[in-house]
Design a protein around this motif. Structure first.
Motif, PDB file in Angstrom:
ATOM      1  N   CYS A  18       0.843  -1.049   0.212  1.00  0.00           N
ATOM      2  CA  CYS A  18       0.082  -0.034  -0.034  1.00  0.00           C
ATOM      3  C   CYS A  18       0.781   1.337  -0.134  1.00  0.00           C
ATOM      4  O   CYS A  18       0.538   2.282  -0.763  1.00  0.00           O
ATOM      5  CB  CYS A  18      -0.727  -0.088   1.117  1.00  0.00           C
ATOM      6  SG  CYS A  18      -2.229  -1.327   1.062  1.00  0.00           S
ATOM      7  N   LEU A  50      -6.514  -5.182  -1.387  1.00  0.00           N
ATOM      8  CA  LEU A  50      -6.612  -4.957  -3.013  1.00  0.00           C
ATOM      9  C   LEU A  50      -7.946  -5.084  -3.374  1.00  0.00           C
ATOM     10  O   LEU A  50      -8.561  -4.317  -4.379  1.00  0.00           O
ATOM     11  CB  LEU A  50      -5.526  -5.508  -3.695  1.00  0.00           C
ATOM     12  CG  LEU A  50      -4.119  -4.872  -3.323  1.00  0.00           C
ATOM     13  CD1 LEU A  50      -3.111  -5.548  -4.117  1.00  0.00           C
ATOM     14  CD2 LEU A  50      -3.955  -3.515  -3.123  1.00  0.00           C
ATOM     15  N   ALA A  57      -2.940  -5.196  -8.274  1.00  0.00           N
ATOM     16  CA  ALA A  57      -1.656  -5.320  -7.708  1.00  0.00           C
ATOM     17  C   ALA A  57      -0.520  -4.723  -8.325  1.00  0.00           C
ATOM     18  O   ALA A  57      -0.564  -4.920  -9.632  1.00  0.00           O
ATOM     19  CB  ALA A  57      -1.474  -7.007  -7.295  1.00  0.00           C
ATOM     20  N   LEU A 141      -6.243   2.345   1.124  1.00  0.00           N
ATOM     21  CA  LEU A 141      -5.132   1.514   1.210  1.00  0.00           C
ATOM     22  C   LEU A 141      -4.057   1.801   2.475  1.00  0.00           C
ATOM     23  O   LEU A 141      -3.625   1.089   3.152  1.00  0.00           O
ATOM     24  CB  LEU A 141      -4.467   1.597  -0.088  1.00  0.00           C
ATOM     25  CG  LEU A 141      -5.107   1.103  -1.248  1.00  0.00           C
ATOM     26  CD1 LEU A 141      -4.025   1.163  -2.524  1.00  0.00           C
ATOM     27  CD2 LEU A 141      -5.388  -0.395  -1.208  1.00  0.00           C
TER      28      LEU A 141
END
Lengths: 308, 308
Positions: A18, A50, A57, A141
């Protein structure tokens, strides 16, 4: 413009992934040509994060010098935790919350480390200092990284700043910290579908007074879920010791509900761990009461013990 | 509350002294028990600055572990440039603008480095981020450090940020940058009353690929003021090489009016300097055209040359 890659440590965790994505967003907003990449497979907690915020990713890479000459590091600085060819590129920036070791540059660089619980707590400051807005997704995130690294504010590494940052980010991300946080930690702590290699995925290597030490950690809701597979785990630890010529492999199994751990230690230097904690390993195993943080409750204590 | 000492590098220059004083002011305003100290004699430029703004020099210390267990570093990080007993204390904070090398901690810390021309440019940001007011006197010291490190903005190390910071500080300090700056630099560049040891005062030691390298620099308005005393200078350099077992001693004599330098090199590894710059030392001496910055135009180039 020179392209830069940004990445966290090997065996990536939620903060590393993140932070790399968030750092890239910050720099892109300032006009940089930068891409977040990763040095290993996602763990199940990060995959959950995610998926929850619907973010792709970062691309998996093995080496970086074949692509760029300049890199930025997040959530680590020690070269053995970084890209295999880290010495062939120039590190222009580091944002981290760990000790500094095995790190050296020829030129001045940007280096921002603070003794807080999570890298994204520092990144949030950098967004604000540079007057860049944090989007809802990036806030999600960054919040996940803080929850992960502080075990929902239970770890001794957690500071007031982490908690305040998490509260600000939760507002932007529009999630309830406790509900989302427990769901996320449990997604990471479910070991039932994990292979033995995946149990040892969150491993970091350290050099302590010229000894090679690997410390792995896993979060669980019941330590017996891992201890029931001890024979397989120890076999893999033993083969990794041989392969990497380690002096010590310590595996810390942390119960996120009780905030205690059990340690499994193998190698020539297990006595250093016994001296450090005043414990005795029986069949390679010993309780590590109140230990939940590798960074604050394992690395400095073993470093000091190896220096004696 | 734990008392902290803050200091810059050995053989202190204006940035090191003014940064230590300014950092202590920032932390005191935040409630810390902290004292700025110094690891060596003031040079004539810094003495001029402290006299101009009527500030007492930080206390001179040789060691720090006899007084405190925690220290903060400004304007350096490499241990051989720091207090002799730096390894016996915990470094809790670093604010710097140099490369990172020979620096290692057991615990996470605050580390703030940026590739700017002067440490006080970073400190000014920290005052603002923490909403601490910069007093007229502290602004004068911080401005002096920027003028000193950037040679009045002429050094290649000078960035836009240094220039902007200097302009803001000059307003607070109520001085004219050019007039005050030239007066200050000339006070430092007057070598007529300096002993030979004082000519070599601004010396820093580096480890380059396991070689011990010392690099001294002096600013002058006429290089012949130093070259006329070359025999004495070389005798002292030779004795320092023997005492410290150096592989190379490079003395850079910089003309602040023309922005060129002359180098004097002694030791087993002078050929590395010749290869690095494509020059030939004649009687240990060679011109270093356009070189004014040890940090940007000497250290990285020699580091790379030693790595070959």
């Amino acid at each position: 413009m020179t392209k830069t890659l940004v990445f966290g440590h090997k065996n990536p965790d939620t903060d590393t992934i993140c932070s790399a994505i968030s750092y890239a967003e910050l720099k892109k907003a300032q006009g940089a040509d930068i891409e977040a990449v990763r040095l290993g497979e996602l763990n199940s907690e990060t995959a959950f994060v995610l998926d929850y915020f619907q973010v792709t990713a970062p691309r998996l890479v093995q080496t970086v010098a074949n692509e760029v000459s300049e890199v930025a590091l997040v959530d680590h600085n020690e070269h053995q935790q970084s890209a295999d060819d880290i010495k062939d590129v120039t590190v222009v920036s580091v944002v981290d919350h760990h000790r500094i070791a095995n790190f050296e540059t020829a030129d001045p660089l940007y280096y921002r480390a603070e003794p807080v619980g999570c890298t994204t707590t520092i990144l949030l400051k950098m967004f604000r200092e540079n007057e860049v807005e944090v989007s809802k997704t990036i806030a999600g995130l960054m919040l996940s990284a803080i929850i992960s690294d502080t075990l929902l504010f239970q770890s001794p590494t957690c500071t007031k700043e982490d908690k305040l940052a998490a509260e600000k980010l939760a507002l932007i991300a529009d999630v309830d910290i406790q509900t989302y946080g427990m769901e996320m930690l449990k997604a990471g702590a479910d070991v039932s579908k994990k292979t033995v290699a995946e149990l040892l995925l969150d491993a970091k290597e350290f050099n302590m007074n010229d000894h090679k030490v690997e410390i792995a950690q896993i979060n669980v809701v019941d330590v017996n879920d891992v201890l029931s597979r001890r024979a397989e785990v120890e076999a893999l630890m033993t083969s990794i010791i041989a392969e990497k010529e380690l002096d010590l492999y310590l595996f810390v199994i942390t119960n996120i509900l009780t905030n205690d751990s059990v340690g499994i230690a193998i190698g020539d230097k297990t006595d250093v761990v016994e001296q450090a904690y005043g414990i005795k390993f029986i069949n390679n195993q010993a309780p590590l009461q109140g230990v939940v943080s590798r960074k604050k409750q394992v690395v400095p204590i073993l470093t000091e013990s190896f220096d004696k």
